[in-house]
Design an enzyme around this catalytic site. Sequence first.
Site, PDB file in Angstrom:
ATOM      1  N   SER A   1       0.837  -1.196   0.000  1.00  0.00           N
ATOM      2  CA  SER A   1       0.000   0.000   0.000  1.00  0.00           C
ATOM      3  C   SER A   1       0.871   1.245   0.000  1.00  0.00           C
ATOM      4  O   SER A   1       1.648   1.468   0.939  1.00  0.00           O
ATOM      5  CB  SER A   1      -0.912   0.020   1.223  1.00  0.00           C
ATOM      6  OG  SER A   1      -1.557   1.278   1.338  1.00  0.00           O
TER       7      SER A   1
ATOM      8  N   MET B   1     -12.344   3.502  -0.597  1.00  0.00           N
ATOM      9  CA  MET B   1     -12.952   3.787   0.701  1.00  0.00           C
ATOM     10  C   MET B   1     -13.710   5.102   0.564  1.00  0.00           C
ATOM     11  O   MET B   1     -13.352   6.124   1.150  1.00  0.00           O
ATOM     12  CB  MET B   1     -11.870   3.869   1.783  1.00  0.00           C
ATOM     13  CG  MET B   1     -11.300   2.520   2.139  1.00  0.00           C
ATOM     14  SD  MET B   1      -9.966   2.607   3.348  1.00  0.00           S
ATOM     15  CE  MET B   1      -8.556   2.652   2.239  1.00  0.00           C
TER      16      MET B   1
ATOM     17  N   ASP C   1      -6.059  -6.587   4.869  1.00  0.00           N
ATOM     18  CA  ASP C   1      -5.461  -5.252   4.871  1.00  0.00           C
ATOM     19  C   ASP C   1      -5.536  -4.670   6.268  1.00  0.00           C
ATOM     20  O   ASP C   1      -6.621  -4.491   6.817  1.00  0.00           O
ATOM     21  CB  ASP C   1      -6.234  -4.363   3.875  1.00  0.00           C
ATOM     22  CG  ASP C   1      -5.656  -2.956   3.768  1.00  0.00           C
ATOM     23  OD1 ASP C   1      -4.670  -2.644   4.454  1.00  0.00           O
ATOM     24  OD2 ASP C   1      -6.202  -2.167   2.971  1.00  0.00           O
TER      25      ASP C   1
ATOM     26  N   MET D   1      -9.449   7.528  -0.452  1.00  0.00           N
ATOM     27  CA  MET D   1     -10.298   7.933   0.677  1.00  0.00           C
ATOM     28  C   MET D   1     -10.906   9.302   0.398  1.00  0.00           C
ATOM     29  O   MET D   1     -10.239  10.194  -0.136  1.00  0.00           O
ATOM     30  CB  MET D   1      -9.469   7.993   1.963  1.00  0.00           C
ATOM     31  CG  MET D   1      -8.732   6.709   2.296  1.00  0.00           C
ATOM     32  SD  MET D   1      -7.836   6.872   3.856  1.00  0.00           S
ATOM     33  CE  MET D   1      -6.837   5.383   3.827  1.00  0.00           C
TER      34      MET D   1
ATOM     35  N   MET E   1     -10.946  -6.452   6.055  1.00  0.00           N
ATOM     36  CA  MET E   1     -10.214  -5.404   6.765  1.00  0.00           C
ATOM     37  C   MET E   1      -9.859  -5.895   8.166  1.00  0.00           C
ATOM     38  O   MET E   1     -10.729  -6.335   8.916  1.00  0.00           O
ATOM     39  CB  MET E   1     -11.059  -4.130   6.851  1.00  0.00           C
ATOM     40  CG  MET E   1     -11.336  -3.464   5.512  1.00  0.00           C
ATOM     41  SD  MET E   1      -9.836  -2.934   4.654  1.00  0.00           S
ATOM     42  CE  MET E   1      -9.143  -1.754   5.828  1.00  0.00           C
TER      43      MET E   1
ATOM     44  N   HIS F   1      -8.516   0.309  -4.011  1.00  0.00           N
ATOM     45  CA  HIS F   1      -9.416   0.107  -2.881  1.00  0.00           C
ATOM     46  C   HIS F   1     -10.168   1.409  -2.616  1.00  0.00           C
ATOM     47  O   HIS F   1      -9.598   2.387  -2.135  1.00  0.00           O
ATOM     48  CB  HIS F   1      -8.573  -0.307  -1.654  1.00  0.00           C
ATOM     49  CG  HIS F   1      -9.354  -0.485  -0.405  1.00  0.00           C
ATOM     50  ND1 HIS F   1      -8.753  -0.607   0.830  1.00  0.00           N
ATOM     51  CD2 HIS F   1     -10.696  -0.579  -0.170  1.00  0.00           C
ATOM     52  CE1 HIS F   1      -9.669  -0.759   1.763  1.00  0.00           C
ATOM     53  NE2 HIS F   1     -10.858  -0.737   1.176  1.00  0.00           N
TER      54      HIS F   1
ATOM     55  N   ASP G   1      -5.064   3.167  -1.979  1.00  0.00           N
ATOM     56  CA  ASP G   1      -6.151   3.469  -1.051  1.00  0.00           C
ATOM     57  C   ASP G   1      -6.751   4.831  -1.371  1.00  0.00           C
ATOM     58  O   ASP G   1      -6.114   5.870  -1.149  1.00  0.00           O
ATOM     59  CB  ASP G   1      -5.633   3.471   0.385  1.00  0.00           C
ATOM     60  CG  ASP G   1      -5.299   2.070   0.878  1.00  0.00           C
ATOM     61  OD1 ASP G   1      -6.186   1.205   0.822  1.00  0.00           O
ATOM     62  OD2 ASP G   1      -4.153   1.848   1.311  1.00  0.00           O
TER      63      ASP G   1
ATOM     64  N   HIS H   1      -1.194  -1.463  -4.210  1.00  0.00           N
ATOM     65  CA  HIS H   1      -2.460  -1.198  -3.527  1.00  0.00           C
ATOM     66  C   HIS H   1      -2.647   0.311  -3.393  1.00  0.00           C
ATOM     67  O   HIS H   1      -1.805   1.005  -2.810  1.00  0.00           O
ATOM     68  CB  HIS H   1      -2.470  -1.860  -2.146  1.00  0.00           C
ATOM     69  CG  HIS H   1      -3.810  -1.892  -1.506  1.00  0.00           C
ATOM     70  ND1 HIS H   1      -4.746  -2.877  -1.769  1.00  0.00           N
ATOM     71  CD2 HIS H   1      -4.380  -1.068  -0.599  1.00  0.00           C
ATOM     72  CE1 HIS H   1      -5.825  -2.666  -1.059  1.00  0.00           C
ATOM     73  NE2 HIS H   1      -5.635  -1.569  -0.342  1.00  0.00           N
TER      74      HIS H   1
END
Length: 215
Positions: free
Chosen positions: A7, A67, A174, A36, A136, A65, A34, A32
């Site tokens: 990540s 979020m 993760d 957000m 998660m 991913h 992330d 990865h």
Amino acid sequence: MVQVSPSILSADFGSLKEEILKLEKGGADYIHLDVMDGIYVPNITFGSPVIKKLRNITDVPFDVHLMIDKPERYIKDFADAGADIITIHEEATIHLHRTIEEIKSYGLKAGVALNPATSLDSIEYVLDYIDMILIMTVNPGFGGQKFISSMKRKIKRMRDIIDNRGLDILIETDGGIKLDNAKEIIDYGVDIIVVGSGIFEAEDVSERTKIFKAL
């Protein structure tokens, strides 16, 4: 052999190109990413324009991913940016099956993420349509958190469900994965581990990536 998806949330954002090339040199299976939005989780990172720029750096598959709240609004943007896998949270979308189908319509793999308190039963009726389940093992939103030990039971139960039903679904975990607990977590039936600070805290990022891959 477990697959490793480092990540970049824990990387030096001022040197992302160099950091990604180190991961590639170390044999990372995925990168990865992330995403957000400050709504679904209490943090903001980056969006599809940044991912599109990063796509020019490497051919390593992008494990995106999301979020974010109502991810269905942005699936096309992330597909166009170069995602290979798009994972959405079961809790973040009203029409989970529809959003999974949209991801797959772009020829991408679809993943569903479950927060620590979310039951595996919540995705019972979409298991035939997804490629990956992201369990998660911390509450989403921040890097560097401690692994929640009760998630080991959740991983094992998911592994049993997949095996008993003969499903072709990868299990990804993760959160809080370090060298001192990774092997035990993998042994519960994980296919892909997401590692952030466990890789980027090392002086030699490439070598640390290789060590995780060899577990």
